[in-house]
Design a protein around this motif. Sequence first.
Motif, PDB file in Angstrom:
ATOM      1  N   LEU A   1       7.953  26.730  15.316  1.00  0.00           N
ATOM      2  CA  LEU A   1       8.746  25.859  16.196  1.00  0.00           C
ATOM      3  C   LEU A   1      10.175  26.372  16.337  1.00  0.00           C
ATOM      4  O   LEU A   1      10.741  26.385  17.434  1.00  0.00           O
TER       5      LEU A   1
ATOM      6  N   ASP B   1      10.266  29.524  18.494  1.00  0.00           N
ATOM      7  CA  ASP B   1       9.911  29.326  19.905  1.00  0.00           C
ATOM      8  C   ASP B   1      11.153  28.834  20.650  1.00  0.00           C
ATOM      9  O   ASP B   1      11.337  27.641  20.879  1.00  0.00           O
TER      10      ASP B   1
ATOM     11  N   GLN C   1      10.745  26.690  23.692  1.00  0.00           N
ATOM     12  CA  GLN C   1       9.938  25.493  23.444  1.00  0.00           C
ATOM     13  C   GLN C   1       8.779  25.344  24.432  1.00  0.00           C
ATOM     14  O   GLN C   1       8.478  24.241  24.889  1.00  0.00           O
ATOM     15  N   ASP C   2       8.107  26.475  24.711  1.00  0.00           N
ATOM     16  CA  ASP C   2       6.957  26.414  25.619  1.00  0.00           C
ATOM     17  C   ASP C   2       5.636  26.435  24.875  1.00  0.00           C
ATOM     18  O   ASP C   2       4.566  26.430  25.491  1.00  0.00           O
TER      19      ASP C   2
ATOM     20  N   LYS D   1      18.969  22.035  24.622  1.00  0.00           N
ATOM     21  CA  LYS D   1      17.691  22.737  24.483  1.00  0.00           C
ATOM     22  C   LYS D   1      16.514  21.778  24.602  1.00  0.00           C
ATOM     23  O   LYS D   1      15.474  22.118  25.180  1.00  0.00           O
ATOM     24  N   PHE D   2      16.661  20.562  24.078  1.00  0.00           N
ATOM     25  CA  PHE D   2      15.543  19.623  24.068  1.00  0.00           C
ATOM     26  C   PHE D   2      15.612  18.584  25.182  1.00  0.00           C
ATOM     27  O   PHE D   2      14.690  17.781  25.325  1.00  0.00           O
TER      28      PHE D   2
ATOM     29  N   LYS E   1      14.694  18.300  28.193  1.00  0.00           N
ATOM     30  CA  LYS E   1      13.852  19.076  29.103  1.00  0.00           C
ATOM     31  C   LYS E   1      14.031  18.678  30.565  1.00  0.00           C
ATOM     32  O   LYS E   1      13.972  19.515  31.461  1.00  0.00           O
TER      33      LYS E   1
ATOM     34  N   GLU F   1      11.288  13.545  23.625  1.00  0.00           N
ATOM     35  CA  GLU F   1      12.178  14.683  23.376  1.00  0.00           C
ATOM     36  C   GLU F   1      12.755  14.622  21.962  1.00  0.00           C
ATOM     37  O   GLU F   1      12.919  15.663  21.306  1.00  0.00           O
TER      38      GLU F   1
ATOM     39  N   ALA G   1      10.105  15.828  19.552  1.00  0.00           N
ATOM     40  CA  ALA G   1      10.026  17.291  19.571  1.00  0.00           C
ATOM     41  C   ALA G   1      11.202  17.905  18.815  1.00  0.00           C
ATOM     42  O   ALA G   1      11.035  18.884  18.077  1.00  0.00           O
TER      43      ALA G   1
END
Length: 652
Positions: free
Chosen positions: A202, A205, A208-209, A332-333, A335, A345, A348
């Motif tokens: 995680l 990545d 985050q895909d 970053k999160f 989305k 979110e 995640a």
Amino acid sequence: MPKETIRVVICGDTGVGKSSLIASLVKGKYIPNVQDKLPPISIPKDYSSSPYSPKNTILIDTSNEDVTTLHKELKTADVIWLLYCDHDSYERVSLYWMMMFRSLGLNLPVVLAKTKCDNYDDSTVNLLSEDTKVEDQEFIPILMEFKEVDVCIKVSSRTQFNINQAFYLCQRSISHPVAPLFDSRVGELKPLAILALKRIFLLSDEDQDGYLSDPEILALQKKCFKKSIDVNELANIRELLEDVSYSEIDGSSGAYYEPGKGMTVDGFLLLNKIYAERGRHETTWGILRAFHYTDSLSIKAKVLYPKLNVSDSASVELSPKGYRFFVNLFLKFDKDNDGGLSEEELRALFKCTPGLPHLWSATNFPYATVVNERGCITLQGWLAQWSMTTFLDYKITTAYLVYFGFQEDAQLALQITKSRKMRRRNGRFYRSPVTDRKVFNCFIFGKPNSGKSSLLESFLGRPFSEAYSPTIRPRIAVNNLELKGGRQYYLILQEFGSQEFVTLENRDKLKECDVLCFAYDSSDPESFSYIVELFNKHRERIEGLPLIFVALKADLDKQQQRCQVQPDDFSESLLIDHPLHVSSTWLSSLNELFVKITEVALVPGDSTVGLPLESKFENEDYKQTVIMLCSTAGFVALLSYTFVKVFRSKYN
């Protein structure tokens, strides 16, 4: 940290070649005539090897004639190097030696070696595949039955076959233990290893895909091993994973590698499972240790909680680097780029952590800070939340910086403010002005239903509600505000409900407070008497702290307080400002209050009980202003005097 010294005890039936193996390893050649038992031999670290290798390895030869000494040596061992050479000694591995180890209560890694494999050498071993398979079949039952056995290997003292490799395996069983990673009986990675590797996936990545692209794999390789991966090896990994269609690691289905996208999390787990099966688990350990995992697969405590020297009167805040990291993490999160983190979110974002910090859950996150109309925490609220967390318990922040993958020492994301200094005037102590802090903590006290909760809600920009809900547990609100000149600060407001008296009796708790705010309902004639009673009961602990009075619900009809002293008179007797009149429906009054609280925190002396206002001269900004005005006045007076003198001399 690598173990400084390890003890390797070599044992096995008489005649299996224990002493010959040690002599061959040390001398680098076969020694035909060796004494029955060699003394302990120390082998220093080869500094071209792994940094996790021990600095010193002691080889202990044993004799089966002295069982007491044998047992004693085994109990001091770090690794057992067990040897056999024929069918009879092979049978005794299971029936005698492994049973003895267990009867002694030993929980040590065992490296099993078949000696006297003189028909093998490095140039022929790959050609003798059939014979190799036969001897591998000898190892399988032992590996399946005894979890203590890390690895099995064939060696020859005469031809030097695998001698150094077997010695390395003994060291590796300590520096890179396979037991925490892989269950050889079922042929699977262990649950804790899977959790750790999933977290590393995680964090690696970046977009985050759900896939590790080739650039992300290269970046992971660089981080873990300080070098780029070989192009051919990357192609081999890709081909291996592309050949397998569905995952068998955790029972879920899905491709291990998607062309054009990259390696999936199941592919990453499969790759590390293969490393363990093929005896390359030091590669997996290289990955784990780059992310600060210990042999027990927990993150190092000294990494999560670095030691900071923080005095009782100092505080800890985020540094610019820390704020920048949390800003980037939020972006970053987020989305959908809507400026808020939804529940999905947030899940995640916190997936690579133990979950929300307990402090957040206890303070009704995310409603203790700024949220948008859908209840999603905004960037403003996100930064305020971490500012509050760092101020109240910086260890939570350092731990979560590591969980979130902060690349540097977590201390670099923090800064320690100067220790609070006390000064004395007219026999009273007060706090000196603050110059280096950006986060302040205000405790709010007052009679139930006086409007404290509404004040906290208003501080977070939420509309006023007529509904009344009594505060049972302590509540907290944090937000940023801007003072004149564009100076940015974070203000924490806390109310304590039924714990007000307990809080005021706790001196250590009061040390965390920058400003005491005593609030009363100006429309309730019984409200201010509660404040007076509270103050008089705890006066000794309150007098050294900056204090302000606030009259809430100022939009309602003002009532004469049924109290021995009125609010203005009481504040005058304490030599502090009259109460501010505030209403949750008057936005300008709210802003005035929050600015006032921050200014009092910056210059505590002006609002300290019983301290004359002359203390304002201790404020450096104020002092500089006075000096400037005095200097200007003096210059103007001197200029006027000179002008008059010149004028008179000219016309007389």
